[in-house]
Design an enzyme around this catalytic site. Structure first.
Site, PDB file in Angstrom:
ATOM      1  N   ARG A  91       0.839  -1.200   0.000  1.00  0.00           N
ATOM      2  CA  ARG A  91       0.000   0.000   0.000  1.00  0.00           C
ATOM      3  C   ARG A  91       0.871   1.246   0.000  1.00  0.00           C
ATOM      4  O   ARG A  91       1.804   1.385   0.785  1.00  0.00           O
ATOM      5  CB  ARG A  91      -0.903   0.012   1.245  1.00  0.00           C
ATOM      6  CG  ARG A  91      -1.637   1.320   1.518  1.00  0.00           C
ATOM      7  CD  ARG A  91      -2.888   1.444   0.674  1.00  0.00           C
ATOM      8  NE  ARG A  91      -3.501   2.757   0.764  1.00  0.00           N
ATOM      9  CZ  ARG A  91      -4.560   3.043   1.490  1.00  0.00           C
ATOM     10  NH1 ARG A  91      -5.124   2.119   2.231  1.00  0.00           N
ATOM     11  NH2 ARG A  91      -5.062   4.258   1.476  1.00  0.00           N
ATOM     12  N   ASP A 103      -6.645  -1.874   1.205  1.00  0.00           N
ATOM     13  CA  ASP A 103      -7.101  -0.921   2.206  1.00  0.00           C
ATOM     14  C   ASP A 103      -7.813  -1.726   3.286  1.00  0.00           C
ATOM     15  O   ASP A 103      -8.695  -2.527   2.981  1.00  0.00           O
ATOM     16  CB  ASP A 103      -8.068   0.075   1.556  1.00  0.00           C
ATOM     17  CG  ASP A 103      -8.509   1.179   2.494  1.00  0.00           C
ATOM     18  OD1 ASP A 103      -7.739   1.551   3.403  1.00  0.00           O
ATOM     19  OD2 ASP A 103      -9.638   1.690   2.311  1.00  0.00           O
TER      20      ASP A 103
END
Length: 182
Positions: A91, A103
């Site tokens: 990420r 996420d």
């Protein structure tokens, strides 16, 4: 003095999303990393849903899901683990609501509330997001005692934009082998 967990166990709900790379594989890796943590056990997971991006729309579609976990971590500690898993899975935070490999959002934890710069519980926008609420309907049962079931049902009943969500596939996460969490 760093406390790593409590003796009390809590049920927490986490939203997972991905729209870069092998989205499904990344979500399953996130579940595996959660479950591998000594203070976190994945209890249930929703189906995977393909959803249109929200906010920054010039990006690929997302796969979204939700999971219920049992944990002895405190909310801030669980958040730290979620952020660590996001980093481990690549990420990068460039654009708010932008494309991402993964996420992980802590949504709800036994009805606890928190309003710090780092963590807001319940998640402040979960009632506005069909891509969070629809997967939650797969895993939050009527007998959930902290009020999440009622919150999810009432939020979903007044929410527009549910048409941007399509069932992708059921989760092939291994189901807990007959062990009771209580």
């Amino acid at each position: 003095m760093i406390a790593h967990s409590t003796s009390e166990s809590s049920e927490a709900y986490i939203a997972l999303g991905a729209n870069l790379g092998d989205r499904e594989q990344t979500l399953l890796e996130a579940l595996t990393l959660l479950d591998a943590h000594p203070h976190i056990s994945v209890l249930r997971c929703s189906a995977l849903y393909e959803t249109e991006p929200v906010g920054y729309v010039d990006q690929p579609a997302f796969l979204n899901m939700a999971t219920a976990v049992q944990t002895t971590l405190l909310p801030e500690q669980l958040l730290t683990e979620l952020l660590d898993i996001e980093t481990r899975l690549g990420r990068v935070r460039d654009i708010r609501w932008g494309p991402r490999t993964v996420d992980l959002d802590l949504l709800w934890m036994d009805g606890e509330t928190s309003d710090t710069e780092r963590l807001q519980l319940p998640h402040p926008r979960m009632g506005e997001r069909a891509f969070v609420l629809v997967p939650l309907t797969d895993i939050v049962t009527e007998d959930e005692h902290s009020g999440l079931y009622t919150f999810v049902q009432s939020s979903l009943s007044v929410l527009d934009g549910k048409d941007g969500i399509q069932l992708w596939k059921t989760c092939n996460w291994p189901i807990e082998s007959g062990l009771s969490g209580s």
